[in-house]
Design a protein around this motif. Sequence first.
Motif, PDB file in Angstrom:
ATOM      1  N   ALA A 211     -14.293 -73.092 -63.092  1.00  0.00           N
ATOM      2  CA  ALA A 211     -15.412 -71.838 -62.808  1.00  0.00           C
ATOM      3  C   ALA A 211     -16.056 -71.871 -64.282  1.00  0.00           C
ATOM      4  N   ILE A 212     -15.311 -71.835 -65.632  1.00  0.00           N
ATOM      5  CA  ILE A 212     -15.720 -71.387 -66.344  1.00  0.00           C
ATOM      6  C   ILE A 212     -16.844 -72.002 -66.629  1.00  0.00           C
ATOM      7  N   SER A 213     -16.349 -73.668 -66.438  1.00  0.00           N
ATOM      8  CA  SER A 213     -17.404 -74.429 -66.812  1.00  0.00           C
ATOM      9  C   SER A 213     -18.740 -74.587 -66.170  1.00  0.00           C
TER      10      SER A 213
ATOM     11  N   GLY B 222     -20.017 -72.107 -64.918  1.00  0.00           N
ATOM     12  CA  GLY B 222     -21.090 -70.661 -65.811  1.00  0.00           C
ATOM     13  C   GLY B 222     -21.838 -71.811 -66.667  1.00  0.00           C
ATOM     14  N   GLY B 223     -20.725 -72.154 -67.419  1.00  0.00           N
ATOM     15  CA  GLY B 223     -21.451 -72.400 -68.022  1.00  0.00           C
ATOM     16  C   GLY B 223     -22.484 -73.412 -69.039  1.00  0.00           C
TER      17      GLY B 223
ATOM     18  N   GLY C 247     -24.411 -66.728 -66.896  1.00  0.00           N
ATOM     19  CA  GLY C 247     -22.994 -67.581 -67.077  1.00  0.00           C
ATOM     20  C   GLY C 247     -21.431 -66.367 -66.172  1.00  0.00           C
TER      21      GLY C 247
ATOM     22  N   ALA D 267     -20.606 -68.491 -63.297  1.00  0.00           N
ATOM     23  CA  ALA D 267     -18.551 -68.383 -63.298  1.00  0.00           C
ATOM     24  C   ALA D 267     -17.911 -68.254 -61.673  1.00  0.00           C
TER      25      ALA D 267
ATOM     26  N   SER E 277     -19.215 -69.469 -58.735  1.00  0.00           N
ATOM     27  CA  SER E 277     -18.979 -70.081 -58.094  1.00  0.00           C
ATOM     28  C   SER E 277     -17.262 -70.452 -58.046  1.00  0.00           C
TER      29      SER E 277
ATOM     30  N   VAL F 204     -12.432 -64.924 -66.695  1.00  0.00           N
ATOM     31  CA  VAL F 204     -13.961 -65.684 -65.866  1.00  0.00           C
ATOM     32  C   VAL F 204     -15.083 -66.235 -66.507  1.00  0.00           C
TER      33      VAL F 204
ATOM     34  N   GLY G  38     -17.491 -67.730 -68.776  1.00  0.00           N
ATOM     35  CA  GLY G  38     -18.733 -68.705 -68.470  1.00  0.00           C
ATOM     36  C   GLY G  38     -20.121 -68.082 -69.971  1.00  0.00           C
TER      37      GLY G  38
ATOM     38  N   ALA H 264     -21.574 -70.530 -72.118  1.00  0.00           N
ATOM     39  CA  ALA H 264     -23.222 -70.301 -72.159  1.00  0.00           C
ATOM     40  C   ALA H 264     -24.063 -69.912 -72.999  1.00  0.00           C
TER      41      ALA H 264
ATOM     42  N   MET I 120     -18.769 -80.125 -68.014  1.00  0.00           N
ATOM     43  CA  MET I 120     -19.181 -79.234 -69.165  1.00  0.00           C
ATOM     44  C   MET I 120     -19.007 -80.265 -70.548  1.00  0.00           C
TER      45      MET I 120
END
Length: 278
Positions: A7-9, A11-12, A93, A97, A100, A134, A138, A142, A201
């Motif tokens: 999820a963080i990826s 958002g990135g 971002g 995140a 997602s 999270v 993100g 981002a 990512m």
Amino acid sequence: MELMLAAISAGGMVGVSDQYMCMLVVGIAAKVGWIRISPATEFMTSWWFIIIVGLFWFLTVAPAYLTTVAPGLMNSVNTVINFLSGFLVPLSGGLIALASVGMITILDPQTHQILATLRLWGNGGNLAGSGWAVAGGGALIASLLTGAKAAAKPGLSTATGTLGHVSAPIYATAENAASVLGMALLYLLASINPWLVVLLMIVISLVTAALLVYAISQLRKLKSGLGEYFRLLRDKPGAGITVALEFLIWGLGWMIQGRWLRGVAMFVIWSLYGSLWL
């Protein structure tokens, strides 16, 4: 951990694309039922949200393409708008995140069990500790990628010879294309394995870092070249002015030097090239 990192990826990805187009793609795709996002972010499917984000997208993209018509004014407007939009990147971002999370858990049943243990949301749909992690992750990635992208643009424009009125529409087109492609890849990779989103990512971050290093090296070369140009302007003012005019409008410098055939040919090419962005 798998779900959180994926999820963080996701958002990135906002950092290397157009944040408004990313939110439009996710919001519209969820609106028509192509994907399912987290319940707490379902407001992204509302018409009011889509219209507002679409308006922001238009206000940021239009000046980039209008630089082909009025380079001086529109380049300034485009720079200011991009700077101000940068403050919204963490929010974009974080939203992508969090949104997602729902999509990933639907595509990968194994992560659905993980979701229950993470407790991303508390009572009333408010963010809990994991949810803030999270969203913050993100937002951070981002923001870092957006900063690296912004820092690399001048050097890349120098290296590719797209300074002036040409660079802005090129970057705008590339970022919007990256938004659509990135969100499509997010969906595809998440349906296979969420770890692939993380891998994507990592690759994007490494490529961005490499481009930043390359851009910095090109700016150092530009600094050396500017020194040579100012010496030319001092010793031979006519030649220096001719170079400057040729840089702004192809062919103008040659025509001033009396080389009309080459000057007119270059001016025609420049005009046709510029019309492609109108």
